[in-house]
Design a protein around this motif. Structure first.
Motif, short mmCIF file in Angstrom:
data_model
loop_
_atom_site.label_atom_id
_atom_site.label_comp_id
_atom_site.label_asym_id
_atom_site.label_seq_id
_atom_site.Cartn_x
_atom_site.Cartn_y
_atom_site.Cartn_z
N UNK A 104 39.25 55.80 -9.67
CA UNK A 104 40.55 56.47 -9.77
C UNK A 104 41.68 55.46 -9.63
N UNK A 105 41.47 54.52 -8.74
CA UNK A 105 42.48 53.48 -8.56
C UNK A 105 42.64 52.69 -9.86
N UNK A 106 41.50 52.38 -10.44
CA UNK A 106 41.53 51.68 -11.72
C UNK A 106 42.32 52.46 -12.75
N UNK A 107 42.19 53.77 -12.72
CA UNK A 107 42.87 54.59 -13.71
C UNK A 107 44.39 54.45 -13.61
N UNK A 108 44.91 54.56 -12.39
CA UNK A 108 46.37 54.47 -12.23
C UNK A 108 46.88 53.08 -12.62
#
Lengths: 404, 186, 310
Positions: B6-10
């Motif tokens: 999820x962090x990668x997504x942002x």
């Protein structure tokens, strides 16, 4: 010669030759920054972004600017502002960034002074930063010459006259700097060269030095706490990110930097599109006229404080005071005799010294623009004396500071 | 690990937004390199066609390039050149005129005076009625047609519009459009 | 919270500095005048109602010096000879009726030096006559005749909405001020020349004209190309309404334009000095919207990264 094996991938190929993994680790993912910081620690990145904006917009201005006394004004105000596609945008970005960059530099400097970030091994960070300030000042001044408007010309006249060194009357030196008796073609060409080549090269070199100076002592933190970076980094790498007192430059610190940068850019582009006059003096939209001095002449706002230190005194004393103001900030790490590298709020008399210095410089800035008459000139004189006085007392008040 | 993806997504989303901004600024940069309006406005030249003399080459200037203007004499028009006919396979008599611009009752050769091989300026020989490019020996006839290689094609004809006895270079009139359609010029 | 406090401190000191070096310093350095809305309150009102058909005959008094092209009267002299005679080329009156204020025109015809506010330069007692002579009535009702002339000039002029900013500028300012960026000189638009000789001939004429003008005005009136940036809208507006406000004793006459024409003159100065203003506003809006989106994503990214750190 080192031993090379057949590369398994492009990444591996590059890694064997350039050690990109190591570079990435040292400069980014394992470059440790204290966690206990606030948004003022992002000013370095804000400055880097502003410098990038100056560089890119400058490249486009350079393609249409004519460094010729007959053509310069029109090449800026007609060709660039009205003919070149988005030329006006480059100029407004360049002009506004040139002004705003000094606001950020001053915030960055006073942050350093407040948190004592020039002490205990961080002296070179401060000194390289001051060199950058000087280089940016020279860059700003040389750039201000280029539109060849009334303010360009008369600023060129007045500032180069400073080099006659008052009573020494070194008129030959002034003529040598100008390459003429007055600021003319030779002057414009050499300042053009300084602005687009020599000083930018120096700035880029100094930025590298400034970053390099930061790598060993590490960045300071909000409480001046001494951090065992190796131990804290070990915690971080073991997955105890919440307990560790450090964060990685990428992505942890960078994400916060970018947040501050994004808010800064809203402010910046608001100025570029809707409030650019403060950065581009109206008087400079009159073409240079060597036979007519504008009614009011004053430097750009970021030079006003040192200009005001020059102004209230007689020529020689003024020049000495001015020279004092230029070099004294370099000596801050050595004039501050206190062993404490903590925020000013916990440093006794230094706390008052800090706020007095900040307010005094703002007063000097304000008075520097006003005509030197009546009450303004009196206030300016006392503010200038206070500035000098504050630096003289600094070693004494810090020497007797209690260790915290 | 769910959390890190999820962090990668942002991070990627932010990168994408920044990328959009960078591409938009590329548009402004591209526009800054476009020829200036004053350059474009100066891209028209009007020639008074009554001023030229027969078989005398005049070099005019249009958009910084040399323009050959050669008024054909009756004799030049009437000359039937068998060689030319053999090159193009067209009937005699047709061949001379289709590369020429007719103004009033006169025929003119109006071409860009740059060799189509590598851009040198060919010289005119009024006796031979031919253009020789000194750089690589290309030869053109008095209509700008190639008679000896290396040039890949005849001299290019600039866009023109006939305005009475005047010729406006830079605008595309019906006569020029027809030349383009029939492939007489590029 | 601590960060917000720090931000408030930084913002406060930034704004104080800004206030001192911009609004405060400028208020101390420059005089400020408010516009009267081009009412020309010092001039007496026109009491008589003019009749354009009678005015038509009376303008014969004007055409000795002025051209009225729309009515078929060519200027009696070319611009340079007129400047040699009068100091400045008298304007063609075709659009005078719409560019200049009605009351101002009437007062100008009656007493030019007074209406133009140049009595300090032209004092008949000292033998300094204004090149435009006062109107001498043919009958005994001077007020009525003046009103008739004004009515006639208004009847032949284009309508207010047909008056372009450029036309307004040329009639009101263009005989004294060049606008290089609009290709305008004091003797008209600079044509494109094919031959160098023609260009030099034009330049020579222009230089002659400028010499006469400079002698008449004391100094050559400045090129106005960048005045919208160097002086700003408010200054220009209040300056043309009454030049004596800012520059006591200036040779520049009060121009006497109507409020609508003043707006058009300023519009023209924007067109030549700040021609990209519309593009700037449009692009500005899009960039600000983009920066907001950029900031939102930056904040979201930071929140995500720092969730693991706190």
């Amino acid at each position: 010669m080192a031993h090379f094996t057949k590369a398994k991938s492009l990444h591996d190929w590059l890694n064997q030759r350039l050690a990109i993994d190591t570079l990435r680790r040292v400069l980014a993912t394992e470059y440790w920054i204290p966690k206990n910081i606030n948004f003022l620690w992002a000013m370095g990145m804000v400055l880097a972004i502003t410098f990038a904006l100056l560089l890119v917009s400058g490249i486009f201005l350079l393609m249409y600017y004519q460094p010729n006394v007959d053509l310069a004004f029109d090449s800026v105000n007609y060709t660039i502002m009205q003919e070149v596609g988005y030329g006006w945008l480059w100029r407004h970005i360049h002009g506004v960034a040139a002004s705003v960059v000094f606001l950020i530099i001053y915030i960055h400097m006073f942050t350093g002074i407040y948190y004592g970030s020039y002490k205990k091994g961080r002296e070179m960070i401060w000194i390289s930063g001051m060199l950058l300030f000087v280089a940016f000042s020279a860059e700003a001044f040389s750039g201000y010459m280029l539109p060849w408007g009334q303010m360009s010309y008369w600023a060129g006249m007045v500032i180069t006259n400073l080099f006659s060194m008052g009573g020494l009357q070194l008129d030959g030196l002034v003529e040598w700097i100008r390459g003429d008796y007055i600021p003319a073609q030779a002057f414009l060409n050499r300042f053009f060269m300084l602005h687009v080549l020599l000083i930018p090269l120096a700035i880029i070199g100094l930025i590298v030095l400034h970053f390099g100076a930061l790598r060993i002592p590490h960045v300071n933190n909000q409480d001046g706490e001494e951090i065992d970076f190796e131990a804290e980094a070990a915690k971080y790498k073991a997955g105890n990110k919440k307990e560790s007192k450090v964060i990685a430059f990428v992505n942890d610190f960078m994400s916060k930097d970018m947040m501050v940068v994004s808010i800064y850019l809203i402010f910046f582009f608001y100025l570029v599109f809707y409030h650019y006059d403060f950065a581009m003096d109206p008087v400079n939209f009159d073409p240079a006229d060597g036979l007519k001095t504008p009614t009011h002449i004053y430097p750009e706002w970021y030079f006003l404080w040192s200009y005001e230190i020059l102004r209230p005194f007689s020529t020689n004393v003024g020049l000495i005071a001015f020279a004092f103001a230029q070099v004294i900030f370099f000596l801050l790490p050595f004039l501050d005799r206190s062993p404490n590298a903590v925020p000013a709020s916990r440093r006794g008399l230094f706390k008052y010294w800090f706020w007095a210095m900040l307010i005094d410089m703002i007063i000097l800035t304000g008075m520097g623009k006003l005509p030197p008459e009546g009450i303004f000139s009196t206030i300016g004189l006392y503010a200038a004396l206070l500035f000098i006085g504050l630096w003289i007392v600094l070693p004494f008040i810090t020497k007797f500071e209690k260790k915290v | 690990m769910k959390n890190s993806s999820r962090r990668g997504f942002m991070g990627k989303a932010f990168g994408a937004v920044a990328g959009v901004g960078a591409v938009a600024s590329l548009y402004a940069m591209k526009r800054s390199w476009d020829p200036l309006p004053s350059v474009k406005a100066a891209g028209f030249t009007t020639l008074d066609m009554t001023a030229y003399k027969e078989n005398e080459l005049v070099v005019e200037k249009w958009r910084g390039k040399p323009i050959f203007v050669l008024k054909h004499s009756k004799e030049m028009i009437d000359t039937l050149d068998e060689n030319k006919s053999q090159i193009t396979g067209e009937s005699l008599g047709e061949i001379d005129k289709k590369r020429l611009v007719k103004i009033g009752n006169d025929y003119f050769m109006v071409t860009i005076g740059l060799c189509t091989h590598l851009g040198c300026i060919p010289g005119y020989n009024p006796d031979e009625k031919s253009f020789l490019c000194a750089c690589h020996g290309g030869l053109y006839d008095d209509t700008g047609m190639v008679t000896k290689s290396p040039p890949p094609r005849g001299l290019d004809i600039p866009p023109f519009r006939i305005d009475g006895m005047k010729l406006v270079l830079g605008e595309e009139g019906p006569e020029y459009k027809k030349m383009k359609e029939t492939g007489i010029t590029l | 919270m601590k960060e917000l406090l720090i931000l408030a401190v930084v913002t406060f000191f930034t704004l104080v500095t800004y206030y001192l070096v911009e609004p405060f310093a400028h208020s101390q350095m420059h005089k400020h005048f408010e516009s009267d809305g081009f009412a020309y309150k010092d001039l007496p009102a026109v009491t008589k109602k003019g009749d354009a058909s009678r005015g038509k005959d009376l303008v014969s008094a004007c055409i000795g010096c002025h051209g009225i092209e729309v009515a078929g009267f060519q200027a009696p002299m070319d611009a340079v000879s007129a400047a040699a005679t009068f100091g400045v080329n008298p304007p063609d009156l075709s659009n005078a009726g719409v560019v200049f204020d009605e009351k101002f025109l009437a007062n100008l015809i009656k007493n030019p030096a007074h209406a133009l506010m140049v009595e300090h330069k032209f004092d008949p007692a000292k033998g300094q006559m204004h090149p435009m002579s006062e109107y001498y009535a043919t009958g005994d009702d001077k007020e009525q005749e003046v009103a008739d002339i004004v009515a006639y000039l208004r009847s032949i002029a284009v309508k207010q909405e047909e008056l372009t900013p450029k036309m307004a500028f040329e009639t009101a300012c263009g005989r004294c001020h060049a606008v290089n960026y609009g290709n305008w000189t004091q003797i008209g638009e600079k044509p494109k020349f094919k031959k160098k000789q023609d260009e030099l001939a034009f330049e020579t004429q222009l230089l002659d004209y400028q010499d006469y003008l400079a002698k008449y005005m004391g100094t050559l009136p400045p090129d106005l190309s960048m005045y919208i940036r160097s002086r700003g809208e408010h200054y220009i507006e209040t300056f043309i309404e009454n030049p004596q406000n800012y520059l006591k004793g200036t040779a520049m006459p009060r121009v006497g334009v109507s409020a609508e024409s003043a707006e058009k003159v300023i519009e023209h100065l924007k067109d030549v000095g700040d021609s990209k203003r519309h593009e700037r506003e449009t692009v500005g809006k899009y960039v600000m919207i983009y920066m907001l989106i950029f900031a939102i994503f930056a904040i979201l990214w930071k929140k995500e990264v720092w969730r693991d750190l706190h």
